[in-house]
Design a protein around this motif. Structure first.
Motif, PDB file in Angstrom:
ATOM      1  N   ARG A   1      -6.825  -6.265  45.859  1.00 40.31           N
ATOM      2  CA  ARG A   1      -6.680  -5.545  44.331  1.00 40.31           C
ATOM      3  C   ARG A   1      -5.540  -6.730  43.453  1.00 40.31           C
ATOM      4  NH1 ARG A   1      -5.860  -0.640  45.676  1.00 40.31           N
ATOM      5  NH2 ARG A   1      -7.753  -0.342  45.833  1.00 40.31           N
ATOM      6  N   ALA A   2      -4.278  -6.721  44.310  1.00 36.89           N
ATOM      7  CA  ALA A   2      -3.135  -7.575  43.519  1.00 36.89           C
ATOM      8  C   ALA A   2      -4.067  -8.932  43.087  1.00 36.89           C
ATOM      9  CB  ALA A   2      -1.831  -7.791  44.353  1.00 36.89           C
ATOM     10  N   TYR A   3      -3.996  -9.399  44.161  1.00 35.36           N
ATOM     11  CA  TYR A   3      -4.794  -9.941  44.092  1.00 35.36           C
ATOM     12  C   TYR A   3      -5.572 -10.761  42.676  1.00 35.36           C
ATOM     13  CZ  TYR A   3      -5.257 -15.729  44.741  1.00 35.36           C
ATOM     14  OH  TYR A   3      -4.840 -17.039  44.783  1.00 35.36           O
ATOM     15  N   SER A   4      -6.630 -10.144  42.510  1.00 35.16           N
ATOM     16  CA  SER A   4      -7.664  -9.540  41.532  1.00 35.16           C
ATOM     17  C   SER A   4      -7.580  -9.938  40.495  1.00 35.16           C
ATOM     18  CB  SER A   4      -8.751  -8.989  42.044  1.00 35.16           C
ATOM     19  OG  SER A   4      -9.600  -9.655  42.966  1.00 35.16           O
ATOM     20  N   GLN A   5      -5.721  -8.954  40.030  1.00 35.19           N
ATOM     21  CA  GLN A   5      -5.083  -8.128  38.731  1.00 35.19           C
ATOM     22  C   GLN A   5      -4.898  -9.389  38.564  1.00 35.19           C
ATOM     23  OE1 GLN A   5      -3.299  -5.112  40.057  1.00 35.19           O
ATOM     24  NE2 GLN A   5      -4.402  -3.248  39.927  1.00 35.19           N
ATOM     25  N   LYS A   6      -3.948 -10.520  39.145  1.00 35.38           N
ATOM     26  CA  LYS A   6      -3.019 -12.107  39.340  1.00 35.38           C
ATOM     27  C   LYS A   6      -4.335 -12.710  38.098  1.00 35.38           C
ATOM     28  CE  LYS A   6       0.233 -12.345  41.858  1.00 35.38           C
ATOM     29  NZ  LYS A   6       0.819 -13.202  43.176  1.00 35.38           N
ATOM     30  N   LEU A   7      -5.940 -12.665  39.230  1.00 34.95           N
ATOM     31  CA  LEU A   7      -6.583 -14.030  38.325  1.00 34.95           C
ATOM     32  C   LEU A   7      -7.320 -13.275  36.713  1.00 34.95           C
ATOM     33  CD1 LEU A   7      -8.843 -14.103  41.560  1.00 34.95           C
ATOM     34  CD2 LEU A   7      -7.432 -15.928  40.691  1.00 34.95           C
ATOM     35  N   ASP A   8      -7.165 -11.913  36.931  1.00 38.46           N
ATOM     36  CA  ASP A   8      -7.824 -11.019  35.396  1.00 38.46           C
ATOM     37  C   ASP A   8      -6.116 -11.256  34.691  1.00 38.46           C
ATOM     38  OD1 ASP A   8     -10.023  -9.827  36.316  1.00 38.46           O
ATOM     39  OD2 ASP A   8      -8.843  -8.288  37.044  1.00 38.46           O
ATOM     40  N   GLY A   9      -5.274 -11.616  34.716  1.00 42.62           N
ATOM     41  CA  GLY A   9      -4.085 -11.872  33.993  1.00 42.62           C
ATOM     42  C   GLY A   9      -4.585 -13.759  33.221  1.00 42.62           C
ATOM     43  N   LEU A  10      -4.502 -14.414  34.760  1.00 45.68           N
ATOM     44  CA  LEU A  10      -4.968 -15.656  34.713  1.00 45.68           C
ATOM     45  C   LEU A  10      -5.813 -15.941  33.336  1.00 45.68           C
ATOM     46  CD1 LEU A  10      -4.001 -18.654  35.245  1.00 45.68           C
ATOM     47  CD2 LEU A  10      -6.010 -18.028  36.914  1.00 45.68           C
ATOM     48  N   SER A  11      -7.016 -15.082  33.517  1.00 43.45           N
ATOM     49  CA  SER A  11      -8.250 -15.079  32.586  1.00 43.45           C
ATOM     50  C   SER A  11      -7.793 -14.779  31.186  1.00 43.45           C
ATOM     51  CB  SER A  11      -9.242 -14.408  33.001  1.00 43.45           C
ATOM     52  OG  SER A  11     -10.175 -15.235  34.311  1.00 43.45           O
ATOM     53  N   THR A  12      -6.833 -13.999  31.141  1.00 43.71           N
ATOM     54  CA  THR A  12      -6.075 -13.525  29.985  1.00 43.71           C
ATOM     55  C   THR A  12      -5.662 -14.259  29.120  1.00 43.71           C
ATOM     56  OG1 THR A  12      -6.812 -11.239  30.574  1.00 43.71           O
ATOM     57  CG2 THR A  12      -5.375 -11.637  28.430  1.00 43.71           C
ATOM     58  N   ASN A  13      -4.744 -15.154  29.824  1.00 48.03           N
ATOM     59  CA  ASN A  13      -4.228 -16.411  29.675  1.00 48.03           C
ATOM     60  C   ASN A  13      -4.456 -16.986  28.791  1.00 48.03           C
ATOM     61  OD1 ASN A  13      -1.245 -14.568  29.863  1.00 48.03           O
ATOM     62  ND2 ASN A  13      -0.962 -15.441  31.963  1.00 48.03           N
ATOM     63  N   ILE A  14      -5.286 -17.765  29.522  1.00 46.34           N
ATOM     64  CA  ILE A  14      -6.396 -19.311  29.787  1.00 46.34           C
ATOM     65  C   ILE A  14      -6.920 -18.931  27.822  1.00 46.34           C
ATOM     66  CG2 ILE A  14      -8.264 -20.188  29.919  1.00 46.34           C
ATOM     67  CD1 ILE A  14      -7.631 -19.836  32.932  1.00 46.34           C
ATOM     68  N   GLN A  15      -7.830 -17.707  28.224  1.00 45.01           N
ATOM     69  CA  GLN A  15      -8.877 -17.953  26.733  1.00 45.01           C
ATOM     70  C   GLN A  15      -8.001 -17.524  25.463  1.00 45.01           C
ATOM     71  OE1 GLN A  15     -12.186 -16.876  27.248  1.00 45.01           O
ATOM     72  NE2 GLN A  15     -11.814 -17.761  25.488  1.00 45.01           N
ATOM     73  N   LYS A  16      -6.521 -17.172  25.791  1.00 42.07           N
ATOM     74  CA  LYS A  16      -5.495 -16.450  24.848  1.00 42.07           C
ATOM     75  C   LYS A  16      -4.948 -18.111  24.754  1.00 42.07           C
ATOM     76  CE  LYS A  16      -3.176 -12.489  24.780  1.00 42.07           C
ATOM     77  NZ  LYS A  16      -1.694 -12.270  26.244  1.00 42.07           N
ATOM     78  N   GLN A  17      -5.020 -19.341  25.266  1.00 41.29           N
ATOM     79  CA  GLN A  17      -4.810 -20.391  25.058  1.00 41.29           C
ATOM     80  C   GLN A  17      -5.598 -21.157  24.080  1.00 41.29           C
ATOM     81  OE1 GLN A  17      -1.817 -22.209  25.534  1.00 41.29           O
ATOM     82  NE2 GLN A  17      -1.069 -19.891  26.621  1.00 41.29           N
ATOM     83  N   ILE A  18      -7.474 -20.937  25.023  1.00 43.59           N
ATOM     84  CA  ILE A  18      -8.263 -21.121  24.152  1.00 43.59           C
ATOM     85  C   ILE A  18      -8.753 -21.024  23.164  1.00 43.59           C
ATOM     86  CG2 ILE A  18     -11.126 -21.637  24.441  1.00 43.59           C
ATOM     87  CD1 ILE A  18      -9.851 -22.414  27.923  1.00 43.59           C
ATOM     88  N   ASP A  19      -8.403 -19.916  22.221  1.00 44.36           N
ATOM     89  CA  ASP A  19      -8.575 -19.185  20.912  1.00 44.36           C
ATOM     90  C   ASP A  19      -7.678 -19.625  20.126  1.00 44.36           C
ATOM     91  OD1 ASP A  19     -10.604 -17.421  22.617  1.00 44.36           O
ATOM     92  OD2 ASP A  19      -9.572 -15.767  22.470  1.00 44.36           O
ATOM     93  N   MET A  20      -6.993 -20.694  20.899  1.00 42.03           N
ATOM     94  CA  MET A  20      -6.137 -21.090  19.465  1.00 42.03           C
ATOM     95  C   MET A  20      -6.529 -22.559  19.762  1.00 42.03           C
ATOM     96  SD  MET A  20      -2.242 -20.006  20.821  1.00 42.03           S
ATOM     97  CE  MET A  20      -1.005 -21.192  20.142  1.00 42.03           C
TER      98      MET A  20
END
Length: 194
Positions: free
Chosen positions: A139-158
């Motif tokens: 569960r903790a690892y999956s939450q890290k992956l979710d955080g990674l997705s969010t960060n990547i998307q923020k960068q790409i949205d720029m």
């Protein structure tokens, strides 16, 4: 069962085919697993030539984690030669939406979470005593992956939408680009190792 407790220290002996999968297993298994990679870091799992000691490693392992989808074409024969009837084999991409024979599904963090779930379920089956740890770690690892997705998307949205293009050497980015809205406009290496 109790006669096959893996390492003398009680940890489950897990083999992975390459280092990304190693990270997933360590993330889920924590202190209850000892993980070893078959393909050395820096070598390609797609062109790897198995060594005699790989057969020995597989014959002693309890769990083997492979990606599947055609990356480890060399592996089936090596597993057969190891003759380990107690081996639990996880083929991470089984049942997943493999596109045009491209095996790099873990590059999409949503798919990486499915790899993590499969590893969790197998570790629970092999070692039910530590089920709570495996579930919490996954569960903790999956939450890290979710955080990674969010960060990547923020960068790409720029990046302006029209400029979200990528030229790649090896087409490892198919699922990543599909997930995050990037267009692959060129691939230099068509076949691995050529």
């Amino acid at each position: 069962g109790s006669q096959n407790s893996g390492n003398r220290d009680g940890r489950i002996r897990v083999l992975t085919t390459f280092s990304t999968l190693n990270s997933f297993v360590e993330g889920v298994g924590g202190s209850h697993v000892s993980v070893q990679n078959l393909v050395p870091v820096g070598a390609s799992p797609e062109t790897y030539q198995p060594r005699p000691q790989d057969i020995a490693l597989i014959s002693e392992a309890q769990v083997l984690v492979e990606n599947g989808a055609g990356i480890e074409t060399w592996l089936d024969r090596t597993i057969a030669n190891a003759r380990n009837a107690n081996l639990h084999v996880i083929v991470c991409t089984n049942g997943m939406p493999v596109r045009i024979g491209n095996p790099h599904l873990w590059m999409n963090p949503d798919y990486a979470k499915i790899y993590v779930q499969k590893i969790r379920d197998t570790l629970v089956a092999v070692d039910p005593a530590h089920r709570a740890d495996y579930v919490a770690n996954a569960r903790a690892y999956s939450q890290k992956l979710d955080g990674l997705s969010t960060n990547i998307q923020k960068q790409i949205d720029m990046i302006p939408a029209a400029q979200r293009n990528m030229i790649v050497f090896h087409n490892a980015w198919l699922y990543y680009n599909a997930r995050f809205g990037i267009k692959t406009i060129g691939i230099i290496e068509v076949n691995p190792g050529q």
